[in-house]
Motif scaffolding. Sequence first.
Motif, PDB file in Angstrom:
ATOM      1  N   PHE A 211       0.828  -1.202   0.000  1.00  0.00           N
ATOM      2  CA  PHE A 211       0.000   0.000   0.000  1.00  0.00           C
ATOM      3  C   PHE A 211       0.863   1.254   0.000  1.00  0.00           C
ATOM      4  CE2 PHE A 211      -2.024  -3.315   2.699  1.00  0.00           C
ATOM      5  CZ  PHE A 211      -2.922  -3.761   1.731  1.00  0.00           C
TER       6      PHE A 211
ATOM      7  N   TYR B  34      -3.650  -1.461  -9.398  1.00  0.00           N
ATOM      8  CA  TYR B  34      -4.833  -2.135  -8.873  1.00  0.00           C
ATOM      9  C   TYR B  34      -4.835  -3.622  -9.226  1.00  0.00           C
ATOM     10  CZ  TYR B  34      -9.768  -3.375  -8.402  1.00  0.00           C
ATOM     11  OH  TYR B  34     -10.951  -3.996  -8.075  1.00  0.00           O
TER      12      TYR B  34
ATOM     13  N   THR C 175      -2.190  -5.650  -7.446  1.00  0.00           N
ATOM     14  CA  THR C 175      -2.480  -5.784  -6.021  1.00  0.00           C
ATOM     15  C   THR C 175      -3.595  -6.793  -5.791  1.00  0.00           C
ATOM     16  OG1 THR C 175      -1.774  -3.510  -5.660  1.00  0.00           O
ATOM     17  CG2 THR C 175      -3.064  -4.542  -3.904  1.00  0.00           C
TER      18      THR C 175
ATOM     19  N   LEU D  98      -9.931  -1.151  -2.097  1.00  0.00           N
ATOM     20  CA  LEU D  98      -9.045  -0.647  -3.144  1.00  0.00           C
ATOM     21  C   LEU D  98      -9.884  -0.072  -4.258  1.00  0.00           C
ATOM     22  CD1 LEU D  98      -6.567  -3.657  -3.489  1.00  0.00           C
ATOM     23  CD2 LEU D  98      -6.380  -1.671  -1.977  1.00  0.00           C
TER      24      LEU D  98
END
Length: 170
Positions: free
Chosen positions: A26, A124, A127, A164
Amino acid sequence: MTIDEQPAPPYAIPVEVPVGKTPPVFKDTLQIGIVVRDLDRTMRTYIDDYGIGPWTVYDFNDETVDEMMVDGEPRGYSMRLAVAMVGKLQWELIEPTSGDTIYSRFLAEHGEGVQHIALDVENYQDTVARLSALGRTSTQSGRMGGVTYSYFSTEKDLKVAIELYSRPLN
């Protein structure tokens, strides 16, 4: 004097905790998400008692959100939410209004309170893949205005759910 400039109190025990070789997942904390039973009453308390506002209110439902998913299954739901900035951090109040959602479950199990923290990430999709590899699943998601939001099951290890976005919100 800022908190970083203050000397450590005598009861503080400095312990160096080595950082592993895993790169950070993060980049920044964007939002704190709080589930409430009555959005209007809660906003009024924030405004009147703490001066927090102004608030922008949104309706999330099957007319405003596409690709609604809960527990990996297409499922409609609705909620009213309000956002306000407190410094650099967005506070979000969420009132679930229909459907079996992570918000309605949170209210039933814990009552009102902090349900998630939204975090910024470098990429994104990367992750999401990384969280999936760790066994963390998307518990709820949707797409609004070209932005995908996804919540992940990180309560056991991070002690809170995370959210997210497919790209940072302006």
